[in-house]
Design an enzyme around this catalytic site. Structure first.
Site, PDB file in Angstrom:
ATOM      1  CB  CYS A  41      33.306  32.620  44.504  1.00 16.24           C
ATOM      2  SG  CYS A  41      34.126  32.548  42.891  1.00 16.24           S
ATOM      3  CB  CYS A  85      41.478  34.287  44.375  1.00 19.98           C
ATOM      4  SG  CYS A  85      41.101  32.566  44.093  1.00 19.98           S
TER       5      CYS A  85
HETATM    6  N1  DGL Z   1      37.156  33.862  41.960  1.00 20.53           N
HETATM    7  C1  DGL Z   1      37.872  32.863  42.682  1.00 20.53           C
HETATM    8  C2  DGL Z   1      37.388  32.734  44.098  1.00 20.53           C
HETATM    9  O1  DGL Z   1      37.092  33.758  44.698  1.00 20.53           O
HETATM   10  C3  DGL Z   1      38.095  31.555  41.966  1.00 20.53           C
HETATM   11  C4  DGL Z   1      37.010  31.058  41.106  1.00 20.53           C
HETATM   12  C5  DGL Z   1      37.487  29.876  40.283  1.00 20.53           C
HETATM   13  O2  DGL Z   1      38.348  30.093  39.412  1.00 20.53           O
HETATM   14  O3  DGL Z   1      37.013  28.754  40.536  1.00 20.53           O
HETATM   15  O4  DGL Z   1      37.346  31.667  44.668  1.00 20.53           O
END
Ligand code: DGL
Length: 271
Positions: free
Chosen positions: A193, A83
């Protein structure tokens, strides 16, 4: 000799644990699983608190601490912060609190990308990641002349989690952000993301696929090399367990885009 082998195997058989706010981290998980099929894995999707990109550092620290405590109970040997948002906001605060290897996606991937011959790079990420400036800071640490353009695309996470990528309204939203980014004329764009690589087929309707960097592959290779270096590789079972903090059915359904789950993930509260 036998005794020593037993100890090594016990140490390495411990699972590698992943977490993200939802299905996004599966982009990294599926790549590492291809590279290391016989490892044991845990995956926690904190679906109750998704989107992480709209949360404060304090909130993220409390969610992540409980997830890491859970992984410690499960005897994990390493934790993959699949994440970008938590890597940018809380990795520094959490990294020394646990006696575990913790791999943050941004720091790990930036160390690889900053060596590529790119002068101008774009980054699509969540609000929290963009506001932290983490990609720019990490990329320019070893390549100060690299120009980094960051754009937040908060609505993209829901488009992925709700499986709406092909709806006309979603395509309009995706194209708007891409047009904004292309004004800077980047040579490559990082999908910063873990949810965004799911949208690569839509993005590549408008720009060549090679324009987009999915950090997952670089990240998976980085993790594999580091585990190897630290003698933490090689299990012989290959089990996997999935957990979520709400809506197991939705998770299983959305996960299909990237990874097929045999069973529903287990529901674990993260309050
Ligand atoms: N997938 C996560 C990231 O890489 C978080 C996305 C989210 O929940 O806003 O930042």
């Amino acid at each position: 000799m036998l005794k020593e082998l037993k100890i090594i195997s016990k140490k390495t058989n411990r699972p590698i644990a992943f977490f993200d706010s939802g299905v996004g981290g599966l982009t990294v998980y599926s790549k590492l699983k291809q590279l290391l099929p016989y490892e044991n894995y845990l995956y926690f999707g904190d679906t109750k608190h998704m989107p992480y990109g709209e949360k404060t550092g304090e909130e993220l620290l409390s969610y992540a601490s409980r997830i890491l405590d859970f992984f410690v109970e499960k005897n994990a040997k390493a934790v993959v912060m699949a994440c970008n948002t938590t890597s940018s906001l809380i990795y520094d605060q959490i990294k020394d609190k646990y006696d575990l290897k913790i791999y943050p996606i941004i720091q790990s991937v930036a160390s690889v990308l900053s060596k590529l011959p790119i002068k101008k790079i774009g980054v699509f990420a969540t609000h929290a990641t963009v506001n932290s400036g983490a990609y720019k800071i990490e990329l320019q640490k070893s390549n100060p002349s690299m120009e980094v353009f960051q754009i937040a695309c908060p609505e993209w996470v829901r488009i992925v989690e709700e499986n709406k990528a092909n709806q006309p309204q979603s395509i309009i939203q995706i194209k708007e952000k891409l047009d904004e980014m292309m004004q800077y004329k980047p040579e490559k764009i990082v999908l910063g993301c873990t949810h965004y690589p799911y949208l690569i087929n839509i993005l590549s309707k408008f720009e060549p696929k090679e324009m987009f960097i999915d950090p997952a592959l670089h990240f998976a290779e980085y993790i594999k090399n580091d585990l190897q270096k630290n003698d933490l590789l090689q299990a012989d079972e290959g089990f996997e367990e999935f957990y979520v903090s709400s809506s197991p059915e939705n998770f299983k359904e959305s996960a299909k885009m990237f990874y097929y789950l045999d069973n529903l993930p287990k529901l674990i509260l993260n309050d």
